[in-house]
Design a protein around this motif. Structure first.
Motif, PDB file in Angstrom:
ATOM      1  N   ARG A 178      43.507  33.209  24.638  1.00 53.07           N
ATOM      2  CA  ARG A 178      44.077  32.375  25.700  1.00 53.07           C
ATOM      3  C   ARG A 178      42.946  31.686  26.456  1.00 53.07           C
ATOM      4  O   ARG A 178      41.894  32.264  26.723  1.00 53.07           O
ATOM      5  N   GLU A 179      43.211  30.430  26.802  1.00 47.98           N
ATOM      6  CA  GLU A 179      42.197  29.640  27.485  1.00 47.98           C
ATOM      7  C   GLU A 179      42.136  30.028  28.952  1.00 47.98           C
ATOM      8  O   GLU A 179      43.160  30.178  29.624  1.00 47.98           O
ATOM      9  N   GLU A 180      40.904  30.176  29.455  1.00 45.62           N
ATOM     10  CA  GLU A 180      40.688  30.516  30.860  1.00 45.62           C
ATOM     11  C   GLU A 180      40.358  29.257  31.655  1.00 45.62           C
ATOM     12  O   GLU A 180      40.087  28.191  31.084  1.00 45.62           O
ATOM     13  N   LYS A 181      40.392  29.361  32.964  1.00 42.71           N
ATOM     14  CA  LYS A 181      40.156  28.202  33.821  1.00 42.71           C
ATOM     15  C   LYS A 181      38.784  27.591  33.598  1.00 42.71           C
ATOM     16  O   LYS A 181      38.589  26.386  33.756  1.00 42.71           O
ATOM     17  N   SER A 182      37.827  28.429  33.213  1.00 45.24           N
ATOM     18  CA  SER A 182      36.461  27.940  32.986  1.00 45.24           C
ATOM     19  C   SER A 182      36.334  27.155  31.687  1.00 45.24           C
ATOM     20  O   SER A 182      35.306  26.524  31.444  1.00 45.24           O
ATOM     21  N   GLY A 183      37.364  27.187  30.852  1.00 39.82           N
ATOM     22  CA  GLY A 183      37.310  26.532  29.560  1.00 39.82           C
ATOM     23  C   GLY A 183      36.971  27.482  28.425  1.00 39.82           C
ATOM     24  O   GLY A 183      37.012  27.094  27.248  1.00 39.82           O
ATOM     25  N   SER A 184      36.631  28.735  28.765  1.00 39.15           N
ATOM     26  CA  SER A 184      36.363  29.740  27.736  1.00 39.15           C
ATOM     27  C   SER A 184      37.676  30.248  27.171  1.00 39.15           C
ATOM     28  O   SER A 184      38.753  30.018  27.718  1.00 39.15           O
ATOM     29  N   TRP A 185      37.572  30.979  26.063  1.00 38.35           N
ATOM     30  CA  TRP A 185      38.740  31.572  25.421  1.00 38.35           C
ATOM     31  C   TRP A 185      38.554  33.078  25.387  1.00 38.35           C
ATOM     32  O   TRP A 185      37.554  33.574  24.865  1.00 38.35           O
ATOM     33  N   LEU A 186      39.514  33.815  25.929  1.00 34.01           N
ATOM     34  CA  LEU A 186      39.477  35.274  25.953  1.00 34.01           C
ATOM     35  C   LEU A 186      40.375  35.814  24.850  1.00 34.01           C
ATOM     36  O   LEU A 186      41.548  35.447  24.761  1.00 34.01           O
ATOM     37  N   PHE A 187      39.823  36.694  24.019  1.00 31.87           N
ATOM     38  CA  PHE A 187      40.592  37.274  22.919  1.00 31.87           C
ATOM     39  C   PHE A 187      41.401  38.472  23.397  1.00 31.87           C
ATOM     40  O   PHE A 187      40.973  39.233  24.267  1.00 31.87           O
ATOM     41  N   TYR A 188      42.575  38.652  22.797  1.00 28.66           N
ATOM     42  CA  TYR A 188      43.399  39.827  23.067  1.00 28.66           C
ATOM     43  C   TYR A 188      44.181  40.157  21.798  1.00 28.66           C
ATOM     44  O   TYR A 188      44.508  39.278  21.003  1.00 28.66           O
ATOM     45  N   SER A 189      44.457  41.433  21.602  1.00 37.41           N
ATOM     46  CA  SER A 189      45.113  41.875  20.377  1.00 37.41           C
ATOM     47  C   SER A 189      46.625  41.768  20.483  1.00 37.41           C
ATOM     48  O   SER A 189      47.179  41.425  21.536  1.00 37.41           O
TER      49      SER A 189
ATOM     50  N   PRO B 277      30.543  47.085  33.391  1.00 35.25           N
ATOM     51  CA  PRO B 277      30.150  48.377  33.981  1.00 35.25           C
ATOM     52  C   PRO B 277      31.288  48.953  34.814  1.00 35.25           C
ATOM     53  O   PRO B 277      31.300  48.860  36.041  1.00 35.25           O
ATOM     54  N   SER B 278      32.268  49.531  34.163  1.00 33.06           N
ATOM     55  CA  SER B 278      33.440  50.030  34.883  1.00 33.06           C
ATOM     56  C   SER B 278      33.973  51.295  34.228  1.00 33.06           C
ATOM     57  O   SER B 278      33.678  51.589  33.077  1.00 33.06           O
ATOM     58  N   THR B 279      34.739  52.050  34.995  1.00 32.70           N
ATOM     59  CA  THR B 279      35.437  53.233  34.501  1.00 32.70           C
ATOM     60  C   THR B 279      36.898  53.122  34.920  1.00 32.70           C
ATOM     61  O   THR B 279      37.176  52.936  36.102  1.00 32.70           O
ATOM     62  N   PRO B 280      37.855  53.217  33.994  1.00 36.29           N
ATOM     63  CA  PRO B 280      37.637  53.398  32.554  1.00 36.29           C
ATOM     64  C   PRO B 280      36.991  52.193  31.906  1.00 36.29           C
ATOM     65  O   PRO B 280      36.876  51.136  32.531  1.00 36.29           O
ATOM     66  N   ARG B 281      36.589  52.367  30.668  1.00 35.64           N
ATOM     67  CA  ARG B 281      35.895  51.330  29.919  1.00 35.64           C
ATOM     68  C   ARG B 281      36.701  50.033  29.892  1.00 35.64           C
ATOM     69  O   ARG B 281      37.910  50.040  29.739  1.00 35.64           O
ATOM     70  N   TYR B 282      35.969  48.917  30.030  1.00 35.25           N
ATOM     71  CA  TYR B 282      36.592  47.604  29.893  1.00 35.25           C
ATOM     72  C   TYR B 282      35.628  46.708  29.138  1.00 35.25           C
ATOM     73  O   TYR B 282      34.468  46.525  29.545  1.00 35.25           O
ATOM     74  N   ALA B 283      36.069  46.171  28.010  1.00 33.43           N
ATOM     75  CA  ALA B 283      35.230  45.332  27.161  1.00 33.43           C
ATOM     76  C   ALA B 283      35.973  44.044  26.834  1.00 33.43           C
ATOM     77  O   ALA B 283      37.202  44.032  26.743  1.00 33.43           O
ATOM     78  N   THR B 284      35.217  42.956  26.670  1.00 31.89           N
ATOM     79  CA  THR B 284      35.832  41.653  26.407  1.00 31.89           C
ATOM     80  C   THR B 284      35.142  40.948  25.247  1.00 31.89           C
ATOM     81  O   THR B 284      33.974  41.201  24.944  1.00 31.89           O
ATOM     82  N   ALA B 285      35.873  40.054  24.612  1.00 31.93           N
ATOM     83  CA  ALA B 285      35.334  39.171  23.582  1.00 31.93           C
ATOM     84  C   ALA B 285      35.733  37.752  23.957  1.00 31.93           C
ATOM     85  O   ALA B 285      36.918  37.478  24.179  1.00 31.93           O
ATOM     86  N   ARG B 286      34.757  36.861  24.035  1.00 29.30           N
ATOM     87  CA  ARG B 286      35.002  35.474  24.455  1.00 29.30           C
ATOM     88  C   ARG B 286      34.225  34.498  23.584  1.00 29.30           C
ATOM     89  O   ARG B 286      33.201  34.833  23.000  1.00 29.30           O
ATOM     90  N   VAL B 287      34.729  33.293  23.545  1.00 29.51           N
ATOM     91  CA  VAL B 287      33.957  32.147  23.082  1.00 29.51           C
ATOM     92  C   VAL B 287      34.080  31.068  24.150  1.00 29.51           C
ATOM     93  O   VAL B 287      34.977  31.119  24.998  1.00 29.51           O
ATOM     94  N   TRP B 288      33.208  30.080  24.076  1.00 31.98           N
ATOM     95  CA  TRP B 288      33.131  29.109  25.167  1.00 31.98           C
ATOM     96  C   TRP B 288      33.634  27.733  24.792  1.00 31.98           C
ATOM     97  O   TRP B 288      33.518  26.786  25.578  1.00 31.98           O
TER      98      TRP B 288
END
Length: 205
Positions: free
Chosen positions: A42-53, A155-166
């Motif tokens: 999904r496209e974010e406001k910054s123009g990047s794309w955030l992946f989700y399963s 750097p958070s608990t519980p774990r939070y990880a992201t995959a993006r392209v720009w």
């Protein structure tokens, strides 16, 4: 095996346990089966794309600890993943009071879901494994990889990880690399940028 047959078998095995070691009679839990996983963006406001399963946005119910230990034997609960739980629930082995819905308040099952099965986090792990990047996702804000993919762990608990392209073009590149890997993961190109698939393939041929 339906739920009634499973429970009847479990009861019989529990009765026999008094005659011989319980481990010899304990039924085996079901394990999650491999399946094609789809990763969306999904496209974010910054123009990047955030992946989700393609995983649910909210945690699914899991089987209670005491139920697992009683049916399958002591120590079994720790060997099961949440997808293992979901398969046994879907097969009708457990229902009703056997189940627990994870909640975000002092609940280890929710923390496990949030760390590994949340759609955004799971997309990170699926893409990292599919493309063989492993620990390249660390540290947070690591440089983008060859195809523009940026894998990062917050750097958070519980774990939070992201995959993006720009860019949408990088999105197409990642989808192409995943397709070539033939790893049981498919990156679904959004309709808005589907035309770039042809552009990418024509340029790389």
């Amino acid at each position: 095996m339906n739920r009634r047959e499973f429970l009847a078998a479990s009861t019989a095995m529990a009765a026999l346990a008094s005659l011989k070691p319980a481990k010899a009679f304990a039924p085996e839990p079901l394990r999650a089966l491999p399946r094609l996983r789809r990763v969306h963006a999904r496209e974010e406001k910054s123009g990047s794309w955030l992946f989700y399963s393609d995983a649910p946005e909210m945690p699914r119910k899991v089987i209670r600890f005491k139920v697992i230990e009683r049916v399958f034997g002591s120590g079994t609960y720790a060997t099961l993943s949440q997808p293992d739980h979901w398969r046994m629930i879907d097969e009708g082995w457990f229902a009703g009071a056997d189940l627990h819905r994870p909640i975000p308040v002092c609940d280890p099952t929710w923390e496990t879901w949030r760390a590994f099965y949340h759609p955004v986090v799971e997309a990170h792990d699926l893409l990292s494994d599919a493309l063989g990047y492993g620990l390249w996702s660390r540290p947070w804000l690591a440089p983008p990889l060859r195809n523009g993919l940026q894998l990062a762990e917050h750097p958070s608990t519980p774990r939070y990880a992201t995959a993006r392209v720009w860019s949408s073009f990088q999105l197409v590149q990642v989808a192409d690399d995943v397709s070539r890997a033939r790893c049981g993961v498919e990156v679904v190109i959004p309709e808005a940028v589907r035309h770039e698939v042809e552009e990418w393939h024509s340029g790389s041929s």
